[in-house]
Structures are given as C-alpha cells and as structure tokens.
Design an enzyme around this catalytic site. Structure first.
Site, short mmCIF file in Angstrom:
data_model
loop_
_atom_site.label_atom_id
_atom_site.label_comp_id
_atom_site.label_asym_id
_atom_site.label_seq_id
_atom_site.Cartn_x
_atom_site.Cartn_y
_atom_site.Cartn_z
CB SER A 1 -14.43 -36.89 -7.77
OG SER A 1 -15.61 -37.67 -7.63
CD GLU B 1 1.53 31.17 -2.47
OE1 GLU B 1 1.60 31.68 -1.34
OE2 GLU B 1 0.46 31.06 -3.10
#
Length: 812
Positions: A469, A90
């Site tokens: 229970s 680049e």
C-alpha cells in the site's frame, strides 16, 4: 730536519695526487652513472601512499581503506622531540652536511678494510635513506650506494633540509603497516604526535633499522634497548637534559597495536564509497590519499542503526525464543575457563554478547560472558521467550527461568538502555532504513540491515521488494492527473478479474477482508482500501497510471503493466521509495539521491564538490546547464553525483530538479498522507507530538514485506522489514506494526532540533464544502458537510455552488 721536510713534501704531493685522483674518479663515476640517475626534481610531485578516508558531513571518520596506514604531517606539526630523536638515531649532522657524511663513509670503508665485511649501518644519512626509498632499490650493492650518494647531493641542492626531513618522517616504514611517524604514533600508542611522551618519541625512532623485527610490539625488549640508545644519543647531543633522560629511560612502554579509531559506524555507506572510488580511480583509490566527505549525518546515522536493531529485536521477540545456540554438559569436572574462551568463536552481531549459563534459578540465571564476567539476567525481562514454532505460532508462555534456559546453554544477551543485561537472540528477520533531504537528495542515514558483518547485502540499494500500500499515494497522484478528485466516489466492493497478464483469476481483498461500499478517494488511502485503489487504476487506465508512476524515477522493468501495481506489486528498493516520497515532501520535484559531497586528493585539491539539483521553482533548468557545459551529470556507481576531475571547477549555480507533478497535486496527496498519520494506519506517529508529518504504511501480499514511508518538508525516511528470502512475517505483522515503530524511533532523533513546519496552500487550490456521503459540493452550512481541497478546474458535481476562496485554515 731537511730529510723530514722531504718526507712531508712527498706525502703532501701523494695526498694531493690521491685527492685529485679521487675527485677525477668521483667525476668520472658521476658521468658514468648520470644517465641512469632519476631526476630529483620529481621529488616535488612525489605522492606518498596514503589510504582512502571516508567522513560524515560533520567530520566523523567512518572508514579507512588501504594496506598502508599513513597520515602525512607538515614539518611544523612535528614535535621537536620526535625530530630530534630521529636525528640523534640516524644522522646527528643532518643540518650540517651536504647530503652525505664523510666520517660515516670513512667508518664504513675502514670496517671493510680491516674485517672484509660491509658495515650494517652508520654510513647513510637521512638524505641518502630518503633517496634510496624514493628512487632506488634496497639492494646491498656498491652500484646502488654510489647512485644513492650522487642523488643525495642533488637532492640537497633541490629542496630544503626541512622538506627532506618532512618527507623522510612521513615515508619511513615503522612496522605493523604503519608508514610515517603520525601513523606509527596512532598504531602503537593510539595518540597524535603532540600527545607523545619523550620516551614514546624515542621509541618511534627504534624501528627504522629493521621495522618488521625491531618494534615495540613484535620485539619489545630489543625495541626498548634501541629506545634507550636513542635517548642516550639525545642526551649526548644536548637535545634533552639529564633529568629528562632519567625520567624517560625509566618510563614503562605500553605499546600495542591500535586499530584505526573510527568515530562513526556506517559500514554500508563506507562500502558504497569504496566501490565507487575503485570504479572511478582503480587501485589508486587505496593509495593516493583521497578524502571523501559524505552527506551522512553522524547523529542521525547512529539513531537509524539503533532504531532498526531495536525494531528487529521487537519483531523477533514477538515470535518466540529459538533456543540456545549451543549446549555443553557441565559437571564438577568441566573446565569453565576453557569453555569461556570458546565463547569467542560465536558471532556477536548488533551489540549482542555470547554467554554461558552457569546457574539457573526460577527468577534469574547467572551467565558468564566471554571476558569471564558473571552477570544476571532475570525472568521478568525474559517472559517473551515462549518457544518459537513458526512465524504464525509460538508455544506456551514460560512460567519461570528454568523453562527457558538450562545450565550449560550458550545464549545471547544484550545490555539494555539502563545497562542491565537481558536475554536476546540474533534476529532472523532483516530490515533497512534510509533517510534523505527531500530538497536536494542528500542521503543523511543509510542502514542496510541488522549487522554488516553478519550480512554485507545492502538492502537499501539492492533489495527489491514489494511496497504494498506504500504505492497508493503515487497511484492516487495519477488519479488526480486524470480526472478524479479528493471526493470522487469509488465503490469498495468485491471484484474478480480474469486477466491474461496475471495468468490467473484474481480476487483481491482488503486487509480486513471486509467491504465498505461507496468510498471517497481520500478515505480510500487513509483507510488503505485495496479494492478502491484497484478501481481507481482501472478507471484512469493502466497505461496512464504506469506512465505516471515512472515519473517518480522507478525502472520500467520493475513496474508491470497490470492492475496489481495499484496494490504495490512492483519490486523496488527502499532508496527508490525514499526518493519517490521526496516528491511529496518537496513540492513536486524529482531530486537525485547522492551520497558523496566532496572528494579531496592528497594535495588538498578538491576534485568534486557535488552540485545537487534542488527542489526549486526559480532555479536554473538543468537542461540549460548541460547545453552550456558547466555541469555534467554522470553515474557515480550506485549514487548520482557530479564529478569533474579537471582542475577547473564550474562556478556554483542553483540548479533545479525537474518538476514531475504540480504543486496542487502534491498538496492534495500530502493532505491525504497527513490524514494517514492523524487518523489512519499511521496514527502511532502522533506520539512524536508534531503536526507536520505525512506518510503511508505498506504491507505486501501475505505480509511478506512491511513498510513505512514518511516525511516532513525537510526530512524523508523509508523503513522496510522482511526476510531476505521472502516469506510471511506472520499474523498482524503489517507496516504499522513492524516498520512504523522503527520510523518513529528514528524520527524522534532526526527531528529533535527541527522546528515544526507550517502548511502553505498553493494558489491553484480551492477549499469547498462537500457532502460527506456522496462527495458532491453543497452549500456551506448544509448538515453533514465537510470541507475538502480541490485543484482549480477539477471540482465535483454541482460546481455552480458558491466556493470559498482559498484560506489557510488547516484541514488536518
């Protein structure tokens, strides 16, 4: 000669004129566009869009949320090859120019002059590309290009070259939702940056030109050409040697899209966190780079998920085989390859695999998996597969494999712990498991069902079911607060109520449908006698009992004002039950369940460090902290957490959870539940080989819900099993059969490295001999006596009998 000098002088003056004109033009252009240029100073505070990441307490990645995959890295963490590949591709003069490349610009202008077309590349430096991506649009206009040039120059004067390159390499789009080089390395190669080869490093520099079109997955040939171009440029710039170039250019590329590598499967936890973060931060939760560390323990979470699935499969097999998921008529003309491909359309939850039966004999069947592999399942492991009729009945047991599976059947198979394939099916029953540290409320395990991708409904936090229970310990705790004691005699006999609040005549029964007459309070809970619990609540008063129950953190709307609450008729979640049982585990304190341990933002700033309320007698009262203001408690979605997003965090302080029952009350109820484990309905838990376990089974009316809530002093876990649309589980499917085995399987791992805890008797407890039949105090040595624990000042009749002083001989 003189003429030549005149011509030279003319062109020199002309050059000076045009140079001066260019400078003036550039200056005027800058002044013209300056008001429209953003401040490059903001680049220092620029935030990359980073997804939300969720971790377990031990650092395992559980989830990634966000549309962009990005993993920011510092410049010193980026290998030289990666940096050099981008510079070569680049901007070869990156470290030498001042933001723009005059040669590149001249090439672009020259091409425009001779062709009339704009250059497709070559003119923009890395700095210009960064300013374009951060401050400008991608419009191909001269205005944008001029602004880009000025901003690049300003940026070069604002931050260093390395800072520019670091931001650029972290921001660039590289295709397939990968933003930045670290994310691209993971997406394409499943690697970290330092693991990349030279060829792979160069390949990552290929997509910037056109990331959606030129990447190694979408267009491998074009990407390979670009990679080789980058390698050649690296060689020309002497970044690599000839040998390195030749080796890299001949390397085969093996890129494909890798999904985020999650290290721990905890989808229900991840979804709670995602929802909570969006509630707090909005859509920014997905982009601002938050890292959430939870209280989840990875080993325990995995154990919980496996235990729940194993338990649900065990229930499912007890109730028979519902047949193949589909059947194909196979003959010599059948296209097996096509049928094999169709297997992928069937769901495969919970580790199950879809398979096509291609051969069936009496003792085995050969089935083909969706990947084309043929495996064998034998009759011995398939004997459970009697035909399902309903939850109460199954058909005749099969005599051979041919009575279970036919050629052409599509069935589910599961690989067992030994790696052998077995016949299986997707359970219709569901379940939930949650565990927490009872001393601070930190949730260590949360499994909201059989499989999240089959049903996202979180049964830990959303399913309100009847605990049966399992509610009795809380009711008996209320009894101790209102005049009863461990040896109080309650009559276990038939009872009929005409209660307007119940809107019907109520004839409650024990599960065994038997009656046992006068029963001591301890035996009432150990043997889970329903009629004893009803008479206990009636004796102390429904309102007194209900008020005591509400102390355990339940919602008032869920607790009815009638005697049915003694049998667990309230609708509560497994998380609420786990929290309630934490009170008995930690000495009597109501802790706040929490899931988020800390939140860190993209900059590494800690936004939250949860300060839990501890089960602690000597800690600071939380009400004092609220008055002084250093700690603010507020709702964080479904889970309590302290969250302060200001920059100043309070100094850590040990803050105490509220005490809701006395240490003496808790001790006696805990002793009841230890007896449940050693000689009651939870006796299977003795298989863990520990003496520090307490708990209570729970079964709702008609066996619609099965529970086990149990703990030791440092770990509490609740398990629920039932159908999402309540229906009976079937005969015998009580808490001790359907839920307790899951709890045991989980606790085997959860407590593996935890030493056994001893029993500490609070100062306010006395130990006295009682008559086993009538519960009254007797003299030591009296035939038929046993020892029982009582709260000081709450002794049975004949209180004048000499009492033993508290000692540490264990009753359990």
């Amino acid at each position: 000669m003189r003429k030549f000098l005149k011509i030279l002088w003319f062109f020199t003056k002309l050059g000076i004129f045009f140079g001066f004109l260019g400078i003036v033009t550039l200056f005027l252009a800058y002044k013209y566009y300056e008001p429209e240029l953003p401040s490059v100073e903001s680049i220092r505070e620029y935030k990359l869009q980073v997804p939300l990441r969720v971790y377990s307490e031990d650092g395992m990645l559980m989830a990634v949320f966000g549309t962009k995959r990005r993993e920011p890295v510092r410049i010193d963490e980026i290998p030289d090859w990666v940096k050099q590949a981008y510079i070569a591709a680049e901007d070869a003069n990156f470290y030498d120019h001042y933001g723009f490349d005059p040669k590149g610009i001249m090439r672009a202008v020259w091409k425009l002059a001779i062709t009339g077309k704009k250059s497709s590349g070559g003119g923009s430096t890395i700095t210009q590309q960064l300013t374009r991506n951060v401050f400008l649009t991608l419009d191909q206009t001269w205005t944008r290009k001029i602004k880009e040039l000025f901003l690049a120059i300003k940026l070069e004067r604002t931050i260093s070259k390395d800072e520019i390159l670091e931001l650029y390499l972290n921001k660039i789009p590289l295709g397939h939702r990968a933003y930045g080089i670290a994310a691209a390395a993971d997406v394409y190669y499943g690697k970290q940056l330092h693991e990349l080869t030279l060829a792979e490093s160069a390949m990552l520099a290929a997509p910037p030109k056109a990331p959606s079109r030129i990447n190694p997955v979408t267009s491998p040939e074009r990407a390979l050409q670009r990679r080789n171009y980058v390698l050649n440029r690296m060689r020309e710039l002497e970044f690599i040697t000839e040998d390195e170039y030749q080796q890299a250019v001949n390397e085969e590329d093996r890129a494909y899209v890798h999904q985020p590598a999650l290290e721990l499967n905890a989808p229900w936890v991840a979804e709670i966190i995602r929802s909570a973060m969006v509630e707090r931060f909005g859509e920014a939760a997905y982009t601002d780079g938050y890292t959430v560390t939870t209280t989840i323990n990875s080993v325990k979470q995995q154990a919980g998920e496996m235990a729940l699935r194993k338990g649900l499969h065990a229930y499912d097999q007890r109730h028979g085989f519902r047949g193949p998921v589909q059947h194909y008529e196979l003959d010599e003309n059948s296209d097996l390859e096509k049928l094999t491909e169709e297997l992928d359309k069937f769901p495969n939850p919970g580790g199950l695999m879809t398979a096509l039966a291609v051969e069936v004999e009496e003792e085995f069947a050969i089935v083909r998996l969706s990947d084309g592999q043929d495996v064998s399942i034998d009759f011995e492991s398939s004997k459970w597969a009697a035909p399902y009729i309903d939850n109460y009945r199954i058909g005749n047991k099969p005599k051979n494999m041919q009575e279970i599976v036919k050629v052409g059947d599509v069935v589910m198979v599961l690989r067992n712990d030994s790696g052998v394939f077995e016949l299986s099916q997707i359970p219709q029953v569901q379940g939930a498991l949650v565990s927490m540290n009872p001393n601070d409320g930190g949730i260590q395990t949360l499994v909201g069902g059989y499989d999240f991708y089959l049903s996202k409904f979180n049964r830990v936090t959303q399913a309100k079911r009847q605990p049966g229970s399992g509610f009795k310990p809380i009711v008996y705790s209320a009894a101790l607060e209102h005049g009863l004691h461990a040896s109080s005699i309650i009559n276990d006999a038939p009872i009929v109520f005409d209660d307007e609040k119940l809107e019907r005549t109520w004839r409650p029964e024990n599960y065994s449908e038997k009656f046992f007459g006068p029963t001591r309070l301890r035996e009432g809970i150990v043997k889970s006698r329903n009629l004893v619990s009803i008479r206990v609540l009636r004796q102390i008063g429904i309102n007194n009992g209900r008020d005591h129950i509400l102390k355990f953190g339940f919602q008032p709307a869920d607790i009815p004002s009638n005697l049915s609450i003694s049998l667990g008729s309230p609708n509560v979640t497994p998380l609420e039950m786990s929290r309630a049982f934490s009170v008995f585990a930690n000495g009597g304190f109501l802790v706040e369940p929490y899931l988020i341990k800390s939140i860190v933002n993209q900059s590494g700033e800690e936004l939250l460090k949860h300060q839990p309320l501890l089960a602690c007698d000597n800690c600071i009262d939380p009400s004092e902290l609220q008055n002084n203001g250093p700690l603010k408690q507020e709702k964080f979605s479904l889970i309590e957490a302290s969250l302060d997003t200001s920059s100043q965090q309070p100094e850590p302080q040990l803050t105490g959870a509220p005490r809701i029952i006395s240490a003496e009350n808790r001790f006696i109820i805990d002793s009841f539940m230890r007896d449940v484990v050693t000689r009651g309905t939870g006796v299977k838990a003795l298989s863990l080989g520990r003496k520090d376990l307490s708990g209570k089974t729970g079964t709702a009316n008609e066996q619609r819900d099965a529970w086990f809530n149990g703990y030791n002093p440092n770990h509490v876990a609740s398990v629920w099993v039932g159908f999402d649309t309540p229906e009976p589980l079937g005969r015998g499917e009580v808490g001790g059969k359907a839920a307790l085995p899951i709890w045991i399987e989980y606790m085997e791992t959860a407590l593996a490295d935890e030493p056994e805890s001893g029993t500490v008797i609070p100062p306010g407890i006395v130990r006295a001999p009682i008559d086993v039949g009538n519960g009254m105090m007797v003299k030591a040595g009296t035939p038929g006596h046993i020892y029982e624990y009582f709260m000081a000042g709450s002794l049975p009749e004949e209180a004048g009998v000499t009492q033993d002083k508290p000692d540490y001989d264990d009753l359990f």
